[in-house]
Design an enzyme around this catalytic site. Sequence first.
Site, PDB file in Angstrom:
ATOM      1  N   SER A 300      44.528  50.679  39.797  1.00  0.00           N
ATOM      2  CA  SER A 300      46.095  50.237  39.659  1.00  0.00           C
ATOM      3  C   SER A 300      45.897  48.766  40.036  1.00  0.00           C
ATOM      4  O   SER A 300      45.533  48.010  40.727  1.00  0.00           O
ATOM      5  CB  SER A 300      46.979  50.940  40.812  1.00  0.00           C
ATOM      6  OG  SER A 300      48.051  50.076  40.766  1.00  0.00           O
ATOM      7  N   LYS A 301      46.832  47.961  39.127  1.00  0.00           N
ATOM      8  CA  LYS A 301      46.999  46.685  39.260  1.00  0.00           C
ATOM      9  C   LYS A 301      47.908  46.330  40.471  1.00  0.00           C
ATOM     10  O   LYS A 301      47.999  45.347  40.777  1.00  0.00           O
ATOM     11  CB  LYS A 301      47.778  46.079  38.164  1.00  0.00           C
ATOM     12  CG  LYS A 301      46.905  46.157  36.742  1.00  0.00           C
ATOM     13  CD  LYS A 301      47.748  45.438  35.734  1.00  0.00           C
ATOM     14  CE  LYS A 301      47.226  46.075  34.614  1.00  0.00           C
ATOM     15  NZ  LYS A 301      48.150  45.660  33.501  1.00  0.00           N
ATOM     16  N   ARG A 302      48.700  47.370  40.994  1.00  0.00           N
ATOM     17  CA  ARG A 302      49.610  47.174  41.997  1.00  0.00           C
ATOM     18  C   ARG A 302      48.888  47.054  43.480  1.00  0.00           C
ATOM     19  O   ARG A 302      49.585  46.515  44.231  1.00  0.00           O
ATOM     20  CB  ARG A 302      50.732  48.256  41.997  1.00  0.00           C
ATOM     21  CG  ARG A 302      51.462  48.076  40.878  1.00  0.00           C
ATOM     22  CD  ARG A 302      53.009  48.876  40.878  1.00  0.00           C
ATOM     23  NE  ARG A 302      53.504  48.907  39.598  1.00  0.00           N
ATOM     24  CZ  ARG A 302      53.254  49.493  38.724  1.00  0.00           C
ATOM     25  NH1 ARG A 302      52.177  50.313  38.599  1.00  0.00           N
ATOM     26  NH2 ARG A 302      53.812  49.045  37.479  1.00  0.00           N
ATOM     27  N   PHE A 307      42.846  42.249  42.720  1.00  0.00           N
ATOM     28  CA  PHE A 307      43.063  40.876  41.914  1.00  0.00           C
ATOM     29  C   PHE A 307      42.027  40.020  42.279  1.00  0.00           C
ATOM     30  O   PHE A 307      41.338  40.218  43.490  1.00  0.00           O
ATOM     31  CB  PHE A 307      44.395  40.266  42.410  1.00  0.00           C
ATOM     32  CG  PHE A 307      45.558  40.952  41.610  1.00  0.00           C
ATOM     33  CD1 PHE A 307      45.683  40.844  40.280  1.00  0.00           C
ATOM     34  CD2 PHE A 307      46.396  41.616  42.511  1.00  0.00           C
ATOM     35  CE1 PHE A 307      46.711  41.447  39.642  1.00  0.00           C
ATOM     36  CE2 PHE A 307      47.323  42.265  41.845  1.00  0.00           C
ATOM     37  CZ  PHE A 307      47.533  42.357  40.510  1.00  0.00           C
TER      38      PHE A 307
END
Length: 541
Positions: A300-302, A307
């Site tokens: 998940s990018k969340r 990042f």
Amino acid sequence: MSPWLECCRRSLQGRLFVRGSVCDAAVRTRGLQPRTLTSTSRCCSTVQPGVRVRFAPSPTGFLHLGGLRTALYNYIFAKKYGGVFVLRLEDTDQSRLVPGAAESIEDMLEWAGIPPDESPRRGGPLGPYLQSQRLHLYSQTAKQLVESGHAYYCFCSPQRLGLLKKEALRAGQTPRYDNRCRHLRADQVQEKLAQGTSHVIRFCLEEGVEPFQDMIFGWNRHEVAQVEGDPVVMKADGFPTYHLANIVDDHYMKISHVLRGSEWLISTSKHILMYRALGWQPPTFGHLPLLMNKDGSKLSKRQGDIFIQSFQRDGALPEALLDITTNCGSGFNTSRMGRRIDELISEFNPSKITTHSALLDLERLPEFNRIHLLQHIEDEQVCHLLTKDLQEQILQTYSAEIQDKEVLHEDYIKRVLHLRKGHISSLKELVNPTYAYLWVRPSFSSQQVAAVTAESHLIASLVLKLIEERGEELTMDQLSKDLKSLAKQPKATKYREVMKLLRLALSGLQQGPSVAEMMVSLGPAEIQHRFQKLLQLSHSG
Ligand code: GLU
């Protein structure tokens, strides 16, 4: 012969390839050979014409691991075949732009050691590389499509489209545009345009899609017209949608191979229809399998922690990140750890990329980091930079407490790094309390000393004598032997207690590297200083 079979036949005779030998064939067809890379040659000095690949993120967010991996495969592919790696920012969805993301994406590629050859920042012959600066190309192409009858103006209001959607959902169907404006007469279109009615441009999706040979997924064909209404290619605000801008740019930027995430596989037939409508040759496509968590769940990018900036902040080495993202995937002759970018390039074998999702085990990142840090320490030039970095961290963490400025000396820091390589995963660890003894003198009390042994005075004297005898030359092997025989001399203290006392005097701690290693790191003068203190505390105790 059916149109489908005819297409396959044409494709096979032409430039498409059979699964398994796809990429070799791709490269052969273009008359290209993999570049032989030596461990020091990083970039291509001789760029052979032909291979141009691109990484085309939307700056609607910061670069995450999935994006880094796509960029990396493109970079490796370009370098392997002497091609060019382009960074193009797809910023046509202006409402979703994240401030700072565009700059940060390019920063992160540079930090990771996979810089683009052409990009918004670097420029290049086929720029600009920011879609918002290429709007004229998209409107010109959309107009060309309208004129050739492959696209049309659509004046349907958002209300009408909303209603269509609602009805479809009520009937349990997938909502799709009903292509109503495709059938407007020319005079009706002219009238609405003259009235300034808000409109979009839609591409006519035709049936009879030709199959294409994906470099990774093999033969593919999605009869898009059966499942979708005609897609919008130009929005009412004059901005193109992804599909149009993407193919226009790939065409004008002379992209030879599109390597992107497999989520785009189902869009490719639509793209090919558009290429054909424009009379353009589509590039070769290769869709990379998804990157997932090790339990098969979506990466998940969340979760802030995927990042690239957070990895950078937490001290991850770029080489370790590249290594771990390729290690879990496919496309390499081996899967050993510790590969640097040059090795990734030389071991890359595109025909080995499988369709299985790549399962990423981020818990292993420290292990990868440890191996790459070791390699950095062993490289003299890089080690010099590491000493500077660590020096700064020591100053930041301990500045006022440092009694002996010698600990900031490059030779001292280098010695520590060489002794700790293979044990630590990041430089940061060395400024943790566990390693504070390397930079500041430990504090310990006479009570602590007495609690270990009553023979501390004798032991301290023995160590001081030993260090005097050994002079400046301390080696781990010799010291280990010396300490073993030293530990036999006190009558009432066991080996384990002797070591505990030595550890206390050297570091104030009960755990850490071996006593011999601590001594070699600190050096004779500092050992003497610390054992003098032990001697004093033993007296007073
Ligand atoms: N802008 C698209 C993305 O962010 C690019 C997809 C492609 O590579 O075609 O995923």
